[in-house]
Each structure stands twice: as structure tokens, then as C-alpha cells.
Design a protein around this motif. Structure first.
Motif, PDB file in Angstrom:
ATOM      1  N   TRP A  19      -8.846 -48.267  69.098  1.00  0.00           N
ATOM      2  CA  TRP A  19      -7.792 -48.620  68.977  1.00  0.00           C
ATOM      3  C   TRP A  19      -6.799 -49.507  68.783  1.00  0.00           C
ATOM      4  O   TRP A  19      -6.041 -50.112  68.987  1.00  0.00           O
ATOM      5  CB  TRP A  19      -7.514 -49.173  70.869  1.00  0.00           C
ATOM      6  N   TRP A  20      -8.014 -50.313  67.647  1.00  0.00           N
ATOM      7  CA  TRP A  20      -7.249 -51.760  66.675  1.00  0.00           C
ATOM      8  C   TRP A  20      -7.146 -51.424  65.568  1.00  0.00           C
ATOM      9  O   TRP A  20      -7.257 -50.004  64.890  1.00  0.00           O
ATOM     10  CB  TRP A  20      -8.438 -52.033  66.634  1.00  0.00           C
ATOM     11  N   LYS A  25     -12.698 -57.460  71.777  1.00  0.00           N
ATOM     12  CA  LYS A  25     -12.685 -57.571  72.757  1.00  0.00           C
ATOM     13  C   LYS A  25     -12.177 -56.164  73.574  1.00  0.00           C
ATOM     14  O   LYS A  25     -12.038 -55.322  73.059  1.00  0.00           O
ATOM     15  CB  LYS A  25     -12.155 -57.977  73.190  1.00  0.00           C
ATOM     16  N   HIS A  26     -13.472 -55.597  74.888  1.00  0.00           N
ATOM     17  CA  HIS A  26     -12.813 -53.973  74.756  1.00  0.00           C
ATOM     18  C   HIS A  26     -11.954 -54.256  76.800  1.00  0.00           C
ATOM     19  O   HIS A  26     -11.649 -55.054  77.332  1.00  0.00           O
ATOM     20  CB  HIS A  26     -14.414 -53.784  75.917  1.00  0.00           C
ATOM     21  N   LYS A  27     -11.150 -53.350  76.425  1.00  0.00           N
ATOM     22  CA  LYS A  27     -10.098 -53.430  76.884  1.00  0.00           C
ATOM     23  C   LYS A  27      -9.726 -53.363  78.402  1.00  0.00           C
ATOM     24  O   LYS A  27      -9.586 -54.061  79.231  1.00  0.00           O
ATOM     25  CB  LYS A  27      -8.866 -52.442  76.667  1.00  0.00           C
ATOM     26  N   LYS A  28     -11.138 -51.978  78.214  1.00  0.00           N
ATOM     27  CA  LYS A  28     -11.319 -51.977  80.240  1.00  0.00           C
ATOM     28  C   LYS A  28     -12.204 -52.689  80.254  1.00  0.00           C
ATOM     29  O   LYS A  28     -12.088 -53.498  81.696  1.00  0.00           O
ATOM     30  CB  LYS A  28     -12.263 -50.575  80.120  1.00  0.00           C
ATOM     31  N   ASN A  58     -12.961 -56.448  79.639  1.00  0.00           N
ATOM     32  CA  ASN A  58     -12.460 -57.185  79.577  1.00  0.00           C
ATOM     33  C   ASN A  58     -13.771 -58.350  79.295  1.00  0.00           C
ATOM     34  O   ASN A  58     -13.675 -59.436  79.985  1.00  0.00           O
ATOM     35  CB  ASN A  58     -11.592 -57.451  81.183  1.00  0.00           C
ATOM     36  N   LYS A  59     -14.233 -57.426  78.356  1.00  0.00           N
ATOM     37  CA  LYS A  59     -15.179 -58.613  77.804  1.00  0.00           C
ATOM     38  C   LYS A  59     -15.697 -57.882  75.671  1.00  0.00           C
ATOM     39  O   LYS A  59     -15.722 -57.362  76.138  1.00  0.00           O
ATOM     40  CB  LYS A  59     -16.402 -59.344  78.561  1.00  0.00           C
ATOM     41  N   LYS A  60     -15.624 -59.266  75.679  1.00  0.00           N
ATOM     42  CA  LYS A  60     -16.123 -59.526  73.629  1.00  0.00           C
ATOM     43  C   LYS A  60     -17.501 -58.505  73.811  1.00  0.00           C
ATOM     44  O   LYS A  60     -18.904 -58.279  74.848  1.00  0.00           O
ATOM     45  CB  LYS A  60     -16.450 -59.996  73.272  1.00  0.00           C
TER      46      LYS A  60
END
Lengths: 157, 329
Positions: free
Chosen positions: B328-329, B291-294, B296-298
Motif C-alpha cells: 500500500w505504499w 507501519k501496519h495500517k490495521k 497500528n504498529k511497526k
């Protein structure tokens, strides 16, 4: 295309006019293209006049523009009006525009009135101003429009 | 989503109607062209100009590997996305020393962050790597103050030396990995790294192709390296998180061992069966999504390569400042 994008997103207009296009992989764009190609296949298609590309012309009286959906109705109408505007410049006055949504079974007649001339000329001026500006317009951040746009990842990353 | 195709068998790749077909004496198999993003050729494939034109039309890149499994080159269709603007600005960013160094630093900055992140993962799992992590973090702090590309490369080299020295600790096979060697790799672990790095390189190249960037204008590597050096630049970021992590998992699950290699004329090369295992795992990794933070989707790992190109494009056109990808994970 410029007038169409102008009425949707100024940033998209800037990017597109600087040859930064991202449409070729977008699924919505691909579907739109297929609809445009497959509908009214008995007609002769794509008349390139000046810098406009008219989808098809009927009985030398109406110009037709085929669209996938009416979610950008304003922009769609402006695009046809711009086409009519260009044709009147060539001295063709009795032409009508038809906006077609084959998948929605809707067609709309579009005419150019006096007021439109002023609006279009103003928009053309604004378009040149945006394109020639070195700075890229900001992202419009409209969740509904942006998420489906081919430029979404580029703008939001 | 479009896929990569890996061709091992010998035969002929042809255009058949509006699709692709691979034929040899025993079988023939259709490959739906709409489904193809890139093709890797490991076997002996013959094809004609009719096919190459068809590949052009469909914007498909083809990567060739020689008998020893080394990357030998790519079929890179004529650019379909051309923007004079981006091209000029990319060149300006290369020619201006400060601008070039700024981007180069960011590549090493994120690459080394991702390296350090790998070590922290194993450190959390109970393998004591604190000393090495501290040393890498100390070197990372120096990145900001370097005044030349050479100096930057020096720091990167030192970080890598420390990084590679730790591999023996958390890989539960006797890998005997002393140092990184290329041309040709002298032990099997080096050979494995070379092969996987070439996969990262080619994946990056294919993604660059689908952007407006020119793959020959680079910032960290010098463009005189006779290769698509921008691809080398961007690869640096993804080697630790895609390549190295794949290596660790392959080795720790004993999917690849010393037995997966054969020695031939001073070369240590991967067996075809081993290559197939690696490619399958690599492919699956690229398909994995996060899930991409920026956004907001996969997005898939493969997409991250493309997004990196977009960020670079935005940097050179002075839209948004480039920030390299940091896990980031």
C-alpha cells in the motif's frame, strides 16, 4: 486456565480451547513464566490435580498461585477460587488460597464463600457453551488489554 | 527479535551447554540459541543427534543448500503448534473445489497486484511501461471469472511473461533476460531468480512452522509437488515485493553482475562471495519495518509473512475472510 481466560476475554478462551495458542513467543508470557519458575524456588512446584495445576502448596493448608502482575486481579482471584472449588469437591474444606505477586511484594488471601459456588458453577456452564459453539466470539477491542496480548496480531490482522 | 544465521564455512555445529557452537580447524564461534530463528547451511556442516534434539527443543528450522547453491531441503522440527481443528478445516478448504479456488484466486490476485505495482513504480520514474501495465491489469480482471486452477495458472503464466519481458527496460545491465527457465537455469539472471526465490520459500516455510497451518496442504499449487506446497502458495505474494525488488536493486547498484557467476558442468552458479552479498541484503530487507495500517504498529517485512499465515488460518476457521497482502505504499 479456562476460567482465567473466561474472565479476561471470551475469544481468547475459544481460541485457546481449540488449541489455537499463540503464547510461546510473547515476551510478557515468557517473563511471567520465568517469574513463576524462579520465585519460591525452594518449594516443590506444580501439583497437577484433576485439570488444575497448583503452583505450590504449603503445609497442606494453603495453595499458592504466582502471577506477574495484578492487572487481571479479578481473573487471578477467580482462578484460585476455582482451584479451591475443585479441592472442596474432593472433600478438602480447610484450604486457603494465596495469590502471590513476587515482583510487587504483594500477597493476598483468598477464601471461597457460599456465593462463589454459584458464580463458579455458572461460569463453568458458560465456558462449555462458548467452547462448544462453532462460532468464534468477536474481538473485545479493548485497547489497553489487547495491545499486550499474545493474540493481538491474530485478532486484529 | 530472533535472527537467521547463514553458515558458509565447513565444520561442525554442536550443542555446547545450553547454546550452539560452530567449530572448524581454525576457529570456534558461539551462536546464542535464544537468538536463532532459522539456520541456512551452505557449507559442509556435520552435526549429531544431540544437536538435532536441541534444535527441536528450540523450534529452529534449518535449510540446506547443495554445492550448486540450490535449495535441497529443510530440517523441520516436529510441529509444536498443533490444532486438530485448523488442520481439518484446512483440509476441507482444499478438498472443496470452490473453497480451494477462492483462496487460490486471492493468492494470484495479490501477487499480480504487487507485480503491477512494481511496474508502476518504474513507470513513474520515466520508463514507459504503460502498455504492459494495461495488459497485466486486463489479465487481472479475468482472475475472478476463472473456473479452474489450471485456468488460473494460465493467467498467472501470461502475467509473468509480460512482467519478465519488461525487466530489460529498467535494469541498467545487459541481462539478456528472455524467459524464465529452471532445472537448471540456463542464464545467470535465471540462476539469480532461482536463488532468491528459494530464500523467499524458506522464509515462508519457517513462518508457517510457527503457526497452526499444515505446510503440505496447499490451495494454488497441488500438494503432490513433493514439497511444502503451502509455502509455494504464500511465497507468490512476497516474490514481487521482497524477491524481485531485491533483484532490481542488486543489479541496478551493480552489486551483482555477470562476474558474480561461474559456469560449471552445465550449471551457472553463484560465487560464494556473491551469495554472501545477496544474503546480507535479503536479511536487511526482512528486518526493515513498515507501519501496519490495521495493527497500528511497526512490523518487519518478515513479520508480514507470519501475518499472512494468520489471515489464512482465520479464513479456514471461518473467522475472517482471507485477503492477500497488497502493498500500500
Amino acid at each position: 486456565m479456562h476460567i482465567y481466560y473466561f474472565n479476561i476475554c471470551k475469544r481468547k478462551l475459544w481460541l485457546f480451547s481449540h488449541n489455537l495458542n499463540f503464547e510461546d513467543e510473547n515476551i510478557n508470557v515468557k517473563i511471567g513464566k520465568i517469574i513463576e519458575e524462579e520465585s519460591y524456588s525452594n518449594q516443590k512446584k506444580n501439583y497437577l490435580i484433576d485439570n488444575i495445576n497448583i503452583d505450590y502448596i504449603k503445609r497442606n493448608k494453603t495453595i499458592h498461585e504466582i502471577k506477574k502482575s495484578n492487572s487481571f486481579e479479578e481473573a487471578n482471584i477467580m482462578q484460585i477460587k476455582y482451584y479451591l472449588y475443585i479441592l472442596t469437591k474432593y472433600g478438602l474444606n480447610d484450604i486457603k488460597g494465596i495469590l502471590e505477586y513476587p515482583k510487587l511484594y504483594i500477597r493476598k488471601e483468598i477464601n471461597l464463600d457460599k456465593n462463589d459456588y454459584i458464580i463458579i458453577e455458572k461460569q463453568i456452564y458458560e465456558i462449555y457453551k462458548i467452547i462448544n459453539n462453532k462460532k468464534i466470539p468477536n474481538v473485545i477491542k479493548d485497547n489497553k488489554i489487547c495491545k499486550k496480548c499474545a493474540y493481538y496480531e491474530y485478532c486484529y490482522i | 527479535m530472533k535472527r537467521s544465521y547463514y553458515l558458509f564455512s565447513n565444520g561442525e555445529l554442536k550443542r555446547r551447554d545450553n547454546s550452539l557452537i560452530i567449530k572448524n580447524t581454525r576457529t570456534s564461534k558461539y551462536i546464542p540459541v535464544e537468538d536463532v530463528n532459522q539456520i541456512y547451511v551452505f557449507g559442509e556442516i556435520s552435526f549429531n543427534s544431540k544437536l538435532t534434539n536441541f534444535l527441536f527443543q528450540n523450534n529452529i528450522t534449518v535449510h540446506f543448500f547443495n554445492y550448486y547453491g540450490y535449495y535441497s531441503g529443510s530440517f523441520y522440527p516436529r510441529e509444536n503448534l498443533l490444532s486438530g481443528d485448523v488442520h481439518l478445516k484446512q483440509a476441507v478448504n482444499h478438498l472443496n473445489f470452490h473453497k480451494r479456488l477462492l483462496i487460490a484466486k486471492e493468492f494470484i490476485n495479490s501477487a499480480s497486484f504487487n507485480i503491477s505495482r512494481n511496474l508502476k513504480y518504474y513507470n513513474r520514474k520515466g520508463i514507459t511501461l504503460e502498455f504492459q501495465i494495461k495488459e497485466i491489469d486486463f489479465l487481472r480482471k479475468k482472475i475472478n471469472n476463472v473456473n479452474s486452477i489450471e485456468e488460473l495458472m494460465g493467467i498467472e503464466g501470461n502475467i509473468r511473461k509480460i512482467y519478465y519481458s519488461t525487466w530489460d527496460f529498467f535494469i541498467n545491465q545487459n541481462i539478456n533476460f528472455k524467459k524464465r527457465e529452471k532445472h537448471p537455469p540456463k542464464n545467470w539472471i535465471n540462476s539469480l531468480i532461482s536463488f532468491i526465490n528459494s530464500l523467499i520459500y524458506t522464509t515462508t516455510l519457517t513462518e508457517i512452522y510457527h503457526t497452526h497451518l499444515d505446510p503440505t496442504i496447499s490451495f494454488l499449487h497441488s500438494p503432490s509437488e513433493r514439497r511444502y506446497s503451502l509455502s509455494l502458495d504464500i511465497s507468490e505474494i512476497f516474490k514481487p515485493i521482497v524477491g524481485d525488488r531485491l533483484i532490481f536493486s542488486l543489479l541496478n547498484k551493480n552489486m551483482i553482475t555477470h562476474e558474480s557467476f561461474i559456469e560449471e558442468f552445465n550449471h551457472i552458479i553463484l560465487k560464494d562471495s556473491a551469495k554472501k552479498i545477496i544474503l546480507k541484503e535479503f536479511d536487511e530487507r526482512l528486518k526493515q519495518t513498515i507501519k501496519h495500517k490495521k495493527l497500528n504498529k511497526k512490523v518487519s517485512y518478515r513479520r508480514l509473512f507470519r501475518l499472512e499465515c494468520y489471515k489464512l488460518e482465520k479464513h479456514v476457521t471461518e473467522d475472517t475472510k482471507y485477503e492477500g497482502f497488497k502493498i500500500w505504499w
